[in-house]
Design a protein around this motif. Sequence first.
Motif, PDB file in Angstrom:
ATOM      1  N   TYR A 128       0.846  -1.193   0.000  1.00 42.10           N
ATOM      2  CA  TYR A 128       0.000   0.000   0.000  1.00 42.10           C
ATOM      3  C   TYR A 128       0.886   1.249   0.000  1.00 42.10           C
ATOM      4  N   PHE A 133      -3.375   4.357   4.118  1.00 47.02           N
ATOM      5  CA  PHE A 133      -2.716   3.220   4.757  1.00 47.02           C
ATOM      6  C   PHE A 133      -1.195   3.258   4.628  1.00 47.02           C
ATOM      7  N   TYR A 147       6.287  -1.946   6.650  1.00 46.15           N
ATOM      8  CA  TYR A 147       5.379  -1.369   5.656  1.00 46.15           C
ATOM      9  C   TYR A 147       4.036  -2.089   5.744  1.00 46.15           C
ATOM     10  N   VAL A 148       3.070  -1.644   4.934  1.00 49.49           N
ATOM     11  CA  VAL A 148       1.714  -2.192   4.950  1.00 49.49           C
ATOM     12  C   VAL A 148       1.411  -2.760   3.568  1.00 49.49           C
ATOM     13  N   SER A 200      -5.618  -5.235   5.174  1.00 47.87           N
ATOM     14  CA  SER A 200      -4.183  -4.962   5.189  1.00 47.87           C
ATOM     15  C   SER A 200      -3.477  -5.739   6.290  1.00 47.87           C
ATOM     16  N   VAL A 202       0.573  -5.760   8.466  1.00 49.99           N
ATOM     17  CA  VAL A 202       1.840  -5.075   8.734  1.00 49.99           C
ATOM     18  C   VAL A 202       2.974  -6.063   8.486  1.00 49.99           C
ATOM     19  N   CYS A 223      -8.173  -3.268   9.944  1.00 48.37           N
ATOM     20  CA  CYS A 223      -7.198  -2.964   8.900  1.00 48.37           C
ATOM     21  C   CYS A 223      -6.162  -1.993   9.431  1.00 48.37           C
ATOM     22  N   GLY A 225      -2.749   0.543   9.248  1.00 50.23           N
ATOM     23  CA  GLY A 225      -2.065   1.417   8.307  1.00 50.23           C
ATOM     24  C   GLY A 225      -1.294   2.493   9.040  1.00 50.23           C
ATOM     25  N   VAL A 227       1.838   2.920   9.742  1.00 47.31           N
ATOM     26  CA  VAL A 227       2.652   2.335  10.808  1.00 47.31           C
ATOM     27  C   VAL A 227       4.060   2.919  10.811  1.00 47.31           C
TER      28      VAL A 227
END
Length: 711
Positions: A128, A133, A147-148, A200, A202, A223, A225, A227
Amino acid sequence: MSSQLETIVAAYKTLTKIPSLSGGKLNKAANKVTAKWSVRNLDKGKNTTYATSYTLDSELYVTDESDFGTDISNEILSAISPRENYKAIIREEKNGKDTKKQYLEVWNTNTLSQSVDLTALDIHGDVYADSEFGSLDWSPDEKALVYVAEKKLPKFEPYIKRKAEEKPKLDGSGETAPKKGEEYIYRQDWGEQLVGKHLSVVVVFKLATETFTVLSGVPDGMCPGQVRFSPDGNSVVGVVWETEPRRLGLIFCTNRPSYIFECTLDGAFRKLSGDGLAVRSPRLSPTGDLVWLQREAGGPHHAGHQLVLMKKNTNTITTVVDIVETEIKTANGYSFHGLYSQALPNRCFSADGKRIVLSTPQQTEIRAYVVDIESGSITDISNNRGSPYSTSVVDVRSDVILVACSSLVTPGQLYIARLPASGSEAATSWSRVTCNCDATAAVAAARVRYLQLQHAHCTHSVNSFSAIYMAPNVENKQFPLIVWPHGGPHSNFVNAYSLEAALFTTLGFALTRINYRGSIGQGEANVRSLLGHIGDYDVKDCLLTLTTLLERDEMLCPENIFLNGGSYGGLVVAHLAGLYPDKFRAVVMRNPLIDLASKANYADNYDGCAAESGFDFTEKGPVSEDQLLAMRRCSPIAHVHKVKAPTALMLGSGDKRVPHFQGLEYARRLKANGVPTRIYMYDDNHSLSSPAAEMDNLINGAHWFMEHLQL
């Protein structure tokens, strides 16, 4: 092609050569700036993104700059490690129309040290990179990245499928047998501009072993995001959105139920923010304190936010900047109407972690501020003392601030300043970094004026609003005027560079961009004043703007008044065209909202139809006929039979926000009533911002107006 059309095409082509500033970063020593630009590449049919760099001296003046820009069009995310030993890049390469691959690259100062084919690895779906996100962050020790990405789905197959005998896998992959009969289960995504994003995860990548771990611990049905690593590197913090009982569109909608969370790398999950809130933009200070933006969940799609703080090693949340009902004064005496930004800058803290630098829409500009975390004191540091500009903070490092500045007559450029000592922020002094492209002569010379308007006999406590007026600077000539309300409805127009506004000005049109009641940047009371009054307050505000300008500016031609609006702005201009059919020469609408009652069944953000009509959104219990009737009565479809002005509709076949059948229904009724009508249908979403769709709808929209000028 007619000479008139040739003039429009030539003007558009000239304006597309002016690059748009899309970002900027400072290095750790704050003596080097990297600027990110985007320019429309008409021959390729896509935008080219490129980077330029600038070296600064101790006084923050540019001493050297890169000879040429570097094409970074296939970089969707990038991040430089804390000590600047590495740079990570998520790169997306397309081999054909429908085939793409994503790679994770890690560069050291000398070479490409690691490259991983994420698509072939097949441990998750697409990474993403969107604004809701997307994130890419380094651990403090530079040993890991987070990352996501889209969660990998199990394999599905029909109940009946002939295949070879299944043998147990001995490779330790953990793959399970395909699930039967589940390939057609409906999976809801996050709507407009987030199509295909369902759930999603992580992902943590460890450089030394080149291992990827999908972080466990995030509860099912949430979900994650936005992060980033915690200061000790043992956990990540971010945002999780609720997905049940349904996903509602996220883009431009800051009212979705969500939580700030922390999850350790071994899967211990905890919520940090409270229930009933919508949150975004968690940011960690150099001292380990955590700040974020929050508001109540539900209600209007966008509204004012609180800036809140959670001190390190505590669970106590305190408010740094509260929601502002109307206005308060900054420490240096300017009006401040609250926080309406969609996100905080990625880096926003002073070196000691005691102050935050941010920007937010305020009436007709974006303005920049320094916030003292302990006292809550706010100081306006916007770069508009000499000329009116919008000032957006893009990076803060080592007490140096990098901002993007632009106006309707000045394309975006980077400026820089050193953050003064606490209490002296009002003395912030800006110097320009980039000087790569100016506006065309006609745009640079245009007249821009702010309007603060008030209804004389209005009983509502909110009776004022703002608008921006832009007109060619040509003597002894009357101009046609475009009345132009924004979409949203809870957004606003600001004095920032716009190719569309520049195009109409170049072609000899004056325009007024109207921040009717309900717009952001003018206090929370203003935002909520529109609820239950759509099709009324917004329409009256546009009409007052029009009558005021015709009274004040004799250069405007009252026989050549046009309407232009997209999305909710399309609702407003459709109302105006139906209620005042003899005032307007022609109308252009982009993906207009025509009927709230029918949109409420199919759009990705249909909760707004109830909120804007004055009701609490709920799907529980019986369907309310009263609500459906109220939605219909405040919709412009109720006045379509009175419209006379020739109307062009620009529609996106992939629009999830205002599905294109709204425009088609309106067009059918216009045609049935004998109104000249033209429909353009684009293979695009709500924004119509793909290069092909933008070029065609802007040129054809301008041509529609020019065809219907009364000469």
